[in-house]
Design a protein around this motif. Structure first.
Motif, PDB file in Angstrom:
ATOM      1  N   GLY A   1       0.892  -1.230  -0.094  1.00 33.22           N
ATOM      2  CA  GLY A   1      -0.028   0.016   0.096  1.00 33.22           C
ATOM      3  C   GLY A   1       0.893   1.219   0.163  1.00 33.22           C
ATOM      4  N   THR A   2       1.900   1.223   0.781  1.00 34.15           N
ATOM      5  CA  THR A   2       2.797   2.472   0.783  1.00 34.15           C
ATOM      6  C   THR A   2       3.450   2.657  -0.573  1.00 34.15           C
ATOM      7  OG1 THR A   2       3.227   2.054   3.134  1.00 34.15           O
ATOM      8  CG2 THR A   2       4.891   3.553   1.865  1.00 34.15           C
ATOM      9  N   ALA A   3       3.814   1.444  -1.120  1.00 36.54           N
ATOM     10  CA  ALA A   3       4.587   1.650  -2.480  1.00 36.54           C
ATOM     11  C   ALA A   3       3.562   2.159  -3.707  1.00 36.54           C
ATOM     12  CB  ALA A   3       5.299   0.408  -2.962  1.00 36.54           C
ATOM     13  N   ALA A   4       2.375   1.667  -3.460  1.00 40.85           N
ATOM     14  CA  ALA A   4       1.341   2.102  -4.513  1.00 40.85           C
ATOM     15  C   ALA A   4       1.008   3.626  -4.039  1.00 40.85           C
ATOM     16  CB  ALA A   4       0.229   1.258  -4.461  1.00 40.85           C
ATOM     17  N   ALA A   5       0.840   4.057  -3.013  1.00 38.06           N
ATOM     18  CA  ALA A   5       0.748   5.230  -2.763  1.00 38.06           C
ATOM     19  C   ALA A   5       1.625   6.390  -3.141  1.00 38.06           C
ATOM     20  CB  ALA A   5       0.223   5.614  -1.153  1.00 38.06           C
ATOM     21  N   VAL A   6       2.951   5.881  -2.898  1.00 38.72           N
ATOM     22  CA  VAL A   6       3.796   6.897  -3.651  1.00 38.72           C
ATOM     23  C   VAL A   6       3.718   6.885  -4.989  1.00 38.72           C
ATOM     24  CG1 VAL A   6       6.608   6.996  -3.859  1.00 38.72           C
ATOM     25  CG2 VAL A   6       5.536   6.266  -1.613  1.00 38.72           C
ATOM     26  N   ALA A   7       3.625   5.597  -5.640  1.00 37.63           N
ATOM     27  CA  ALA A   7       3.590   5.616  -6.950  1.00 37.63           C
ATOM     28  C   ALA A   7       2.436   6.512  -7.734  1.00 37.63           C
ATOM     29  CB  ALA A   7       3.282   4.225  -7.827  1.00 37.63           C
ATOM     30  N   MET A   8       1.321   6.481  -6.963  1.00 38.33           N
ATOM     31  CA  MET A   8      -0.001   7.290  -7.409  1.00 38.33           C
ATOM     32  C   MET A   8       0.076   8.807  -7.283  1.00 38.33           C
ATOM     33  SD  MET A   8      -2.874   4.397  -6.072  1.00 38.33           S
ATOM     34  CE  MET A   8      -4.077   5.736  -5.857  1.00 38.33           C
ATOM     35  N   ALA A   9       0.961   9.159  -5.957  1.00 36.73           N
ATOM     36  CA  ALA A   9       1.102  10.271  -5.942  1.00 36.73           C
ATOM     37  C   ALA A   9       2.002  11.059  -6.890  1.00 36.73           C
ATOM     38  CB  ALA A   9       1.753  10.716  -4.400  1.00 36.73           C
ATOM     39  N   ARG A  10       2.782  10.425  -7.389  1.00 33.40           N
ATOM     40  CA  ARG A  10       3.557  10.822  -8.533  1.00 33.40           C
ATOM     41  C   ARG A  10       2.978  10.689  -9.765  1.00 33.40           C
ATOM     42  NH1 ARG A  10       9.558   7.742  -7.446  1.00 33.40           N
ATOM     43  NH2 ARG A  10      10.132   8.807  -5.386  1.00 33.40           N
ATOM     44  N   ALA A  11       1.934   9.968 -10.255  1.00 30.69           N
ATOM     45  CA  ALA A  11       1.222  10.096 -11.196  1.00 30.69           C
ATOM     46  C   ALA A  11       0.290  11.021 -11.032  1.00 30.69           C
ATOM     47  CB  ALA A  11       0.290   8.622 -11.578  1.00 30.69           C
ATOM     48  N   ALA A  12      -0.042  11.641 -12.388  1.00 32.30           N
ATOM     49  CA  ALA A  12      -0.998  12.899 -12.429  1.00 32.30           C
ATOM     50  C   ALA A  12      -1.996  12.482 -13.444  1.00 32.30           C
ATOM     51  CB  ALA A  12      -0.269  14.106 -12.876  1.00 32.30           C
ATOM     52  N   GLY A  13      -3.030  13.291 -13.421  1.00 33.62           N
ATOM     53  CA  GLY A  13      -4.207  13.190 -14.116  1.00 33.62           C
ATOM     54  C   GLY A  13      -5.117  11.873 -13.943  1.00 33.62           C
ATOM     55  N   ARG A  14      -5.714  11.486 -15.336  1.00 34.43           N
ATOM     56  CA  ARG A  14      -6.404  10.386 -15.354  1.00 34.43           C
ATOM     57  C   ARG A  14      -6.025   9.029 -14.934  1.00 34.43           C
ATOM     58  NH1 ARG A  14      -9.956   8.793 -20.712  1.00 34.43           N
ATOM     59  NH2 ARG A  14     -11.352   7.211 -19.732  1.00 34.43           N
ATOM     60  N   ALA A  15      -4.617   8.629 -15.037  1.00 40.18           N
ATOM     61  CA  ALA A  15      -3.976   7.760 -14.694  1.00 40.18           C
ATOM     62  C   ALA A  15      -4.196   7.240 -13.054  1.00 40.18           C
ATOM     63  CB  ALA A  15      -2.559   7.558 -15.132  1.00 40.18           C
ATOM     64  N   GLY A  16      -3.571   8.337 -12.447  1.00 37.51           N
ATOM     65  CA  GLY A  16      -3.761   8.740 -11.113  1.00 37.51           C
ATOM     66  C   GLY A  16      -5.245   8.153 -10.397  1.00 37.51           C
ATOM     67  N   ARG A  17      -6.162   8.841 -11.115  1.00 34.57           N
ATOM     68  CA  ARG A  17      -7.471   8.585 -10.580  1.00 34.57           C
ATOM     69  C   ARG A  17      -7.910   7.137 -10.747  1.00 34.57           C
ATOM     70  NH1 ARG A  17      -8.183  13.660 -12.850  1.00 34.57           N
ATOM     71  NH2 ARG A  17      -9.081  12.847 -14.728  1.00 34.57           N
ATOM     72  N   LEU A  18      -7.739   6.541 -11.855  1.00 32.47           N
ATOM     73  CA  LEU A  18      -8.029   5.293 -12.235  1.00 32.47           C
ATOM     74  C   LEU A  18      -7.429   4.343 -11.324  1.00 32.47           C
ATOM     75  CD1 LEU A  18      -7.952   5.215 -16.264  1.00 32.47           C
ATOM     76  CD2 LEU A  18     -10.092   5.072 -14.738  1.00 32.47           C
TER      77      LEU A  18
END
Length: 280
Positions: A98-115
């Motif tokens: 979960g921590t790894a996913a949260a860090v990766a999603m924080a760096r992703a922007a836009g629609r990809a992060g929301r999906l």
């Protein structure tokens, strides 16, 4: 004019008093509904009767003594051991992933992060029984038999979103200038994460791990479908005892769980600000 102003002030004062009274009554009613069942269970656990009934006929600690007896409560102890083992592994793996996913999603922007966020949070939206049945069918198709490992895998999917949410909330409060300063001083991504990001989000990680652990301990749907006689889980054992004999030890187990969770919540609130991070 003075009389009109006085009358208007009185009406506002009466309106404010009525508003406060109604809000206070609704808050007290909600508190009673939420806390009332807990108090009933605690009071019932100290009864001297041989069956669950409220109000209790007398005060006794016999059911707590029986619950702690290693011989007469052997099956409950085994269920507790299985539950804590599964919860510890599921919470530990969920914390890392979960921590790894949260860090990766924080760096992703836009629609990809929301999906990605919607995908990882989906287990909290799906009905628990439907997910438990789906997990059983999926693991059966793969040829796996009920085991603690299979329970860990099922619980991991359900509890990982708790870590993802709390860590994501901590990352959203992180000052980007700190990352820029770290890079300007020559620190690489790994060094920046280890020396800057990780210490700042550590309370969020701890809060998520706690929530994941408690969600695994309390999980019924996944445990119901993925457990067996050898991998008996505490919620399923308690449910069986209620169906068969109305054993008062169920109330004693509930009392110990309530006390343990209350103490742990106080500790987590003191060191991590659990309530604030759940809102975040």
């Amino acid at each position: 004019m003075a009389r009109l102003r006085t009358a208007g002030a009185r009406r506002r004062s009466m309106g404010e008093i009525a508003y406060v009274g109604i809000i206070g009554f609704l808050a007290a009613l909600a508190l009673l509904i939420l806390v009332g069942p807990i108090l009933v269970v605690l009071a019932t656990s100290f009864t001297d009767s041989r069956s669950i009934r409220f109000p209790p006929t007398g005060f006794s600690l016999r059911w707590y003594e029986l619950l702690l007896d290693e011989v007469r409560s052997r099956q409950i102890h085994r269920a507790v051991g299985n539950t804590l083992t599964v919860a510890a592994w599921a919470a530990g793996l969920a914390t890392v992933l979960g921590t790894a996913a949260a860090v990766a999603m924080a760096r992703a922007a836009g629609r990809a992060g929301r999906l990605a966020d919607a995908f990882f949070m989906a287990p909290l939206v799906l009905p628990g029984l439907a997910f438990g049945l789906a997990a059983l069918m999926y693991f059966s198709l793969l040829g796996f038999r009920p085991s603690l490992e299979m329970l860990v895998a099922g619980h991991l999917i359900v509890v990982a979103p708790f870590v993802l949410r709390t860590v994501g909330a901590s990352l959203s409060q992180l000052d980007p200038s700190l990352l820029d300063a770290s890079r300007s001083l020559g620190a690489g991504p790994v060094m920046t994460f280890r020396r800057v990001v990780l210490p700042l989000i550590a309370p969020g990680i701890a809060a998520g791990a706690f929530l994941a652990f408690m969600a695994s301990v309390d999980n019924v749907p996944v445990s119901l479908f993925l457990s067996s006689a050898r991998t008996d889980m505490l919620p399923i054992r308690m449910w069986g005892m209620m169906e068969s004999t109305l054993d008062v030890r169920v109330a004693a187990v509930s009392g110990l769980l309530i006390l343990t969770v209350f103490v742990l919540m106080l500790v987590m609130e003191r060191f991590t600000g659990l309530t604030r991070r759940m809102r975040g």
